[in-house]
Write a protein that holds these residues in place. Structure first.
Motif, PDB file in Angstrom:
ATOM      1  N   GLY A  50       1.357 -15.326  13.794  1.00 25.47           N
ATOM      2  CA  GLY A  50       1.696 -15.316  12.363  1.00 25.47           C
ATOM      3  C   GLY A  50       0.688 -14.465  11.612  1.00 25.47           C
ATOM      4  N   ALA A  51       1.204 -13.634  10.702  1.00 25.98           N
ATOM      5  CA  ALA A  51       0.340 -12.641  10.032  1.00 25.98           C
ATOM      6  C   ALA A  51      -0.840 -13.290   9.321  1.00 25.98           C
ATOM      7  CB  ALA A  51       1.164 -11.821   9.036  1.00 25.98           C
ATOM      8  N   GLU A  52      -0.612 -14.457   8.740  1.00 25.83           N
ATOM      9  CA  GLU A  52      -1.694 -15.076   7.949  1.00 25.83           C
ATOM     10  C   GLU A  52      -2.715 -15.811   8.828  1.00 25.83           C
ATOM     11  OE1 GLU A  52       1.807 -17.910   7.964  1.00 25.83           O
ATOM     12  OE2 GLU A  52       1.439 -15.780   8.160  1.00 25.83           O
ATOM     13  N   HIS A  53      -2.464 -15.824  10.145  1.00 25.79           N
ATOM     14  CA  HIS A  53      -3.382 -16.548  11.039  1.00 25.79           C
ATOM     15  C   HIS A  53      -4.299 -15.628  11.848  1.00 25.79           C
ATOM     16  CE1 HIS A  53      -1.459 -20.192   9.919  1.00 25.79           C
ATOM     17  NE2 HIS A  53      -0.287 -19.808  10.382  1.00 25.79           N
ATOM     18  N   VAL A  54      -4.331 -14.349  11.463  1.00 28.07           N
ATOM     19  CA  VAL A  54      -5.177 -13.415  12.203  1.00 28.07           C
ATOM     20  C   VAL A  54      -6.148 -12.741  11.232  1.00 28.07           C
ATOM     21  CG1 VAL A  54      -5.223 -11.421  13.752  1.00 28.07           C
ATOM     22  CG2 VAL A  54      -3.237 -12.955  13.767  1.00 28.07           C
ATOM     23  N   THR A  55      -7.435 -12.781  11.556  1.00 29.10           N
ATOM     24  CA  THR A  55      -8.451 -12.106  10.743  1.00 29.10           C
ATOM     25  C   THR A  55      -9.038 -10.972  11.562  1.00 29.10           C
ATOM     26  OG1 THR A  55      -8.990 -14.200   9.695  1.00 29.10           O
ATOM     27  CG2 THR A  55     -10.560 -12.408   9.388  1.00 29.10           C
ATOM     28  N   TYR A  56      -8.886  -9.775  11.043  1.00 29.88           N
ATOM     29  CA  TYR A  56      -9.385  -8.576  11.720  1.00 29.88           C
ATOM     30  C   TYR A  56     -10.484  -7.974  10.850  1.00 29.88           C
ATOM     31  CZ  TYR A  56      -9.026  -3.651  13.406  1.00 29.88           C
ATOM     32  OH  TYR A  56      -9.275  -2.385  13.874  1.00 29.88           O
ATOM     33  N   HIS A 102      -9.922   6.352   5.273  1.00 28.95           N
ATOM     34  CA  HIS A 102      -8.755   5.516   4.946  1.00 28.95           C
ATOM     35  C   HIS A 102      -7.488   6.350   4.865  1.00 28.95           C
ATOM     36  CE1 HIS A 102     -11.329   2.041   3.311  1.00 28.95           C
ATOM     37  NE2 HIS A 102     -10.849   1.753   4.498  1.00 28.95           N
ATOM     38  N   GLU A 103      -7.573   7.510   4.235  1.00 27.88           N
ATOM     39  CA  GLU A 103      -6.377   8.363   4.137  1.00 27.88           C
ATOM     40  C   GLU A 103      -5.892   8.739   5.538  1.00 27.88           C
ATOM     41  OE1 GLU A 103      -7.764  10.407  -0.089  1.00 27.88           O
ATOM     42  OE2 GLU A 103      -7.904  11.581   1.759  1.00 27.88           O
ATOM     43  N   ASP A 104      -6.835   9.088   6.412  1.00 30.31           N
ATOM     44  CA  ASP A 104      -6.460   9.527   7.762  1.00 30.31           C
ATOM     45  C   ASP A 104      -5.815   8.395   8.558  1.00 30.31           C
ATOM     46  OD1 ASP A 104      -7.421  12.017   7.204  1.00 30.31           O
ATOM     47  OD2 ASP A 104      -9.289  11.804   8.337  1.00 30.31           O
ATOM     48  N   VAL A 105      -6.450   7.229   8.569  1.00 33.78           N
ATOM     49  CA  VAL A 105      -5.907   6.171   9.437  1.00 33.78           C
ATOM     50  C   VAL A 105      -4.655   5.538   8.820  1.00 33.78           C
ATOM     51  CG1 VAL A 105      -8.097   5.813  10.629  1.00 33.78           C
ATOM     52  CG2 VAL A 105      -7.504   4.328   8.719  1.00 33.78           C
ATOM     53  N   ASP A 106      -4.517   5.609   7.493  1.00 40.27           N
ATOM     54  CA  ASP A 106      -3.240   5.187   6.888  1.00 40.27           C
ATOM     55  C   ASP A 106      -2.123   6.102   7.404  1.00 40.27           C
ATOM     56  OD1 ASP A 106      -4.623   3.324   5.399  1.00 40.27           O
ATOM     57  OD2 ASP A 106      -4.358   4.312   3.455  1.00 40.27           O
ATOM     58  N   ALA A 107      -2.409   7.395   7.442  1.00 39.85           N
ATOM     59  CA  ALA A 107      -1.387   8.358   7.895  1.00 39.85           C
ATOM     60  C   ALA A 107      -1.039   8.143   9.365  1.00 39.85           C
ATOM     61  CB  ALA A 107      -1.879   9.783   7.672  1.00 39.85           C
ATOM     62  N   LEU A 108      -1.954   7.528  10.128  1.00 43.17           N
ATOM     63  CA  LEU A 108      -1.671   7.246  11.534  1.00 43.17           C
ATOM     64  C   LEU A 108      -0.912   5.926  11.702  1.00 43.17           C
ATOM     65  CD1 LEU A 108      -5.106   8.302  13.104  1.00 43.17           C
ATOM     66  CD2 LEU A 108      -2.955   9.578  13.145  1.00 43.17           C
ATOM     67  N   GLY A 109      -0.504   5.339  10.593  1.00 47.82           N
ATOM     68  CA  GLY A 109       0.316   4.123  10.650  1.00 47.82           C
ATOM     69  C   GLY A 109      -0.482   2.862  10.927  1.00 47.82           C
ATOM     70  N   CYS A 110      -1.795   2.888  10.656  1.00 53.16           N
ATOM     71  CA  CYS A 110      -2.627   1.709  10.937  1.00 53.16           C
ATOM     72  C   CYS A 110      -2.721   0.817   9.706  1.00 53.16           C
ATOM     73  CB  CYS A 110      -4.029   2.146  11.350  1.00 53.16           C
ATOM     74  SG  CYS A 110      -4.010   3.132  12.853  1.00 53.16           S
ATOM     75  N   LEU A 111      -2.586  -0.479   9.926  1.00 53.59           N
ATOM     76  CA  LEU A 111      -2.763  -1.451   8.847  1.00 53.59           C
ATOM     77  C   LEU A 111      -4.250  -1.511   8.506  1.00 53.59           C
ATOM     78  CD1 LEU A 111      -0.650  -4.420  10.297  1.00 53.59           C
ATOM     79  CD2 LEU A 111       0.068  -2.782   8.537  1.00 53.59           C
ATOM     80  N   LEU A 133      -3.050  -4.071  18.746  1.00 53.04           N
ATOM     81  CA  LEU A 133      -3.397  -5.454  19.103  1.00 53.04           C
ATOM     82  C   LEU A 133      -3.301  -6.367  17.878  1.00 53.04           C
ATOM     83  CD1 LEU A 133      -4.361  -7.540  21.122  1.00 53.04           C
ATOM     84  CD2 LEU A 133      -6.715  -6.773  20.743  1.00 53.04           C
ATOM     85  N   PHE A 134      -3.760  -5.881  16.741  1.00 53.37           N
ATOM     86  CA  PHE A 134      -3.679  -6.653  15.485  1.00 53.37           C
ATOM     87  C   PHE A 134      -2.210  -7.003  15.194  1.00 53.37           C
ATOM     88  CE2 PHE A 134      -4.266  -6.236  10.578  1.00 53.37           C
ATOM     89  CZ  PHE A 134      -4.536  -7.587  10.443  1.00 53.37           C
ATOM     90  N   ARG A 135      -1.338  -6.012  15.315  1.00 57.09           N
ATOM     91  CA  ARG A 135       0.085  -6.246  15.049  1.00 57.09           C
ATOM     92  C   ARG A 135       0.676  -7.238  16.047  1.00 57.09           C
ATOM     93  NH1 ARG A 135       2.751  -2.183  11.843  1.00 57.09           N
ATOM     94  NH2 ARG A 135       1.265  -0.617  11.107  1.00 57.09           N
ATOM     95  N   LEU A 136       0.245  -7.120  17.310  1.00 58.92           N
ATOM     96  CA  LEU A 136       0.745  -8.035  18.340  1.00 58.92           C
ATOM     97  C   LEU A 136       0.280  -9.469  18.044  1.00 58.92           C
ATOM     98  CD1 LEU A 136       2.106  -8.457  21.127  1.00 58.92           C
ATOM     99  CD2 LEU A 136      -0.099  -7.933  22.177  1.00 58.92           C
ATOM    100  N   LEU A 137      -1.004  -9.616  17.705  1.00 51.31           N
ATOM    101  CA  LEU A 137      -1.527 -10.958  17.400  1.00 51.31           C
ATOM    102  C   LEU A 137      -0.820 -11.547  16.182  1.00 51.31           C
ATOM    103  CD1 LEU A 137      -5.354 -10.237  17.894  1.00 51.31           C
ATOM    104  CD2 LEU A 137      -3.905 -11.625  19.397  1.00 51.31           C
ATOM    105  N   ARG A 138      -0.542 -10.708  15.188  1.00 50.35           N
ATOM    106  CA  ARG A 138       0.176 -11.194  13.992  1.00 50.35           C
ATOM    107  C   ARG A 138       1.582 -11.643  14.360  1.00 50.35           C
ATOM    108  NH1 ARG A 138      -1.587  -8.653   8.805  1.00 50.35           N
ATOM    109  NH2 ARG A 138       0.561  -8.052   8.419  1.00 50.35           N
ATOM    110  N   HIS A 139       2.196 -10.908  15.279  1.00 52.22           N
ATOM    111  CA  HIS A 139       3.538 -11.291  15.727  1.00 52.22           C
ATOM    112  C   HIS A 139       3.493 -12.650  16.437  1.00 52.22           C
ATOM    113  CE1 HIS A 139       7.628 -10.621  17.373  1.00 52.22           C
ATOM    114  NE2 HIS A 139       7.133 -11.256  18.434  1.00 52.22           N
TER     115      HIS A 139
END
Ligand code: AMP
Ligand code: ZN
Length: 448
Positions: free
Chosen positions: A60-66, A106-115, A51-57
């Motif tokens: 605009g990436a700089e207009h979404v605060t998660y 952080h290591e785990d969710v980075d490996a899952l491709g999460c921003l 959802l974060f990636r969709l909202l950024r799309h």
């Protein structure tokens, strides 16, 4: 493209209209950091990352605060710290446990491709904001002090309970609330409680109760207020958090700020079970993200999670993960995927995701792009959705290398250099190749 999201509070799928399109604001309840996160915990992390990636799309990436918090004050943390580091002062042991677990998470969710979210606030850094809210609630009659605790008075809020829509009886039965004699109403919940000797403690709000620590629910009201404001766009988490956690967050925030809502869209992912049963250590079907990452690339786990719509329950199976592996290998097979850099979501995929994050439909559209031969759009969409690497199959080995190593091993054995022969066998085992020495020579197979 109209984005529609299902809102648990109004029980309908509605067009998403942000309060301020130049600052779209989302809060998701994060982990309590005392142990490795399990694959069920990975579900909200992956779903809200999409959802974060969709909202950024869209905005605009700089207009979404998660914002996704880290709960670093909790009874389970205290217990783990005392158990794991009995020789350290408790506060130091707690810090060691929370820092270590946060790093693992952080290591785990980075490996899952999460921003990473825009902000990851820690509860212990927001005690001041929690106290301000508690003081306001006491001053306006929504909370009271009893036996050194501060409690929220549920009957003081006329429309308490709208999110979970439970009857009063159900709430009383289901609240998992401790029966405590000092509560005026059994549904009242803790905003502040005294600490036991040696446990982390802060001076109480306005000195009205004993030194202690905040309740769990007030943490999220305080951190979302600090980083997103009194009212924001989206609040998310797993379905188990609807009651009591989110219901109580709403009560605290709305009564502190006199607002009609806390967030405009409440989103909840369904639960994950493993091989048809609720995950549990005693059933042997409990998996941490870390354990699964030892066997599978993170992209495959991510893909497997997204094959099911986020509001449906998932049955996580080994068979399903293996199928996801093969599917993702196929989808990423074109050289464009490796060579390209661009990231954008192709229109048919965007349309599917805009319909309340319909990821199964989005995956069908990825296949359609491949069938049409539109590999550039396919690759750039995959990248935009967090699939940045082609999964490397542990089942695919370089045959030439295996044959060369087998020859070297045979030569070593002939020369009676058994140490070297064993070393080569170990090297092959590490590549996933299993050897069988027979009287007719050596055969090999690829194991898992
Ligand atoms: P917890 O650490 O238990 O508070 O959980 C952190 C997040 O993971 C929350 O959003 C939970 O709703 C979610 N969660 C925990 N277990 C599962 C599960 N089996 N399936 C889906 N989500 C889960
Ligand atoms: Zn929360």
């Amino acid at each position: 493209m109209d984005l529609k999201l299902y809102d648990t509070l109004t029980r309908e799928k509605r067009p998403f209209t942000p309060l301020d399109p130049s600052r779209v604001r989302m809060y998701v309840c994060g982990p309590t950091v005392y142990d490795f996160a399990h694959i069920g915990n990975a579900r909200p992390v992956i779903v809200f990352d999409v959802l974060f990636r969709l909202l950024r799309h869209v905005y605009g990436a700089e207009h979404v605060t998660y914002v996704r918090n880290i709960t670093d004050v909790d009874d389970k943390i205290n217990a783990r710290a005392a158990e794991e580091y009995p020789n350290l002062p408790l506060n130091e042991a707690i810090r060691t446990v929370t820092e270590k677990t946060e790093k693992q998470f952080h290591e785990d969710v980075d490996a899952l491709g999460c921003l990473r979210p825009t902000v990851e606030p820690r509860a212990t850094e927001h005690i001041g904001e929690m106290k301000v809210l508690i003081e306001r609630l006491v001053a306006t009659g929504h909370a009271y002090v009893a036996e050194d605790h501060v409690l929220f008075s549920v009957p003081s809020m006329a429309d308490y309970g709208r999110l979970s829509n439970r009857s009063l009886d159900e709430m009383e039965a289901g609240a998992r609330v401790e029966i405590a004699p000092y509560k005026k109403d059994s549904k009242d919940f803790v905003l502040w409680k005294p600490s036991k000797p040696g446990e982390p403690a802060w001076p109480s709000p306005s000195g009205i109760a004993a030194p202690g620590r905040p309740g769990w629910h007030i943490e999220c009201s305080a951190m979302s207020w600090k980083h997103l404001g009194e009212v924001f766009d989206i609040h998310g988490g797993g379905i188990d958090l609807v009651f009591p956690h989110h219901e109580n967050e709403i009560a605290q925030s709305r009564c502190s700020f006199h607002t009609p809502v806390m967030a405009n869209y409440w989103m909840h992912n369904g639960f994950l079970q493993v091989e048809g049963e609720k995950m549990s250590k005693s059933l042997g079907n409990f998996f941490t993200i870390r354990e699964l990452l030892a066997d599978w690339p993170g992209e495959v786990l991510r893909f497997n999670m997204l094959k099911t719509h986020y509001r449906q329950p998932i049955d996580w199976t080994l068979k399903g993960v293996a199928e996801s592996f093969d599917t993702l290998v196929t989808l990423t097979s074109d050289p464009t995927f490796i060579s390209g850099k661009e990231t954008t979501i192709a229109p048919p995929v965007l349309e599917a995701l805009s319909d309340d994050l319909n990821t199964p439909k989005a995956i069908a559209e990825l296949h359609a792009l491949q069938n049409k031969g539109d590999v550039v759009a396919l690759s750039s969409t995959l990248r935009a959705l967090g699939f940045s690497r082609r999964p490397q199959s542990p089942r695919q080995v370089d045959e030439q290398k295996v044959v060369a190593l087998l020859d070297a091993r045979n030569a070593a054995r002939k020369g009676k250099n058994f140490k070297e022969a064993d070393r080569i066998r170990d090297e092959l085992t590490a590549m996933g190749v299993l050897l069988h020495d027979t009287k007719d020579g050596t055969t090999w197979e690829i194991g898992r």
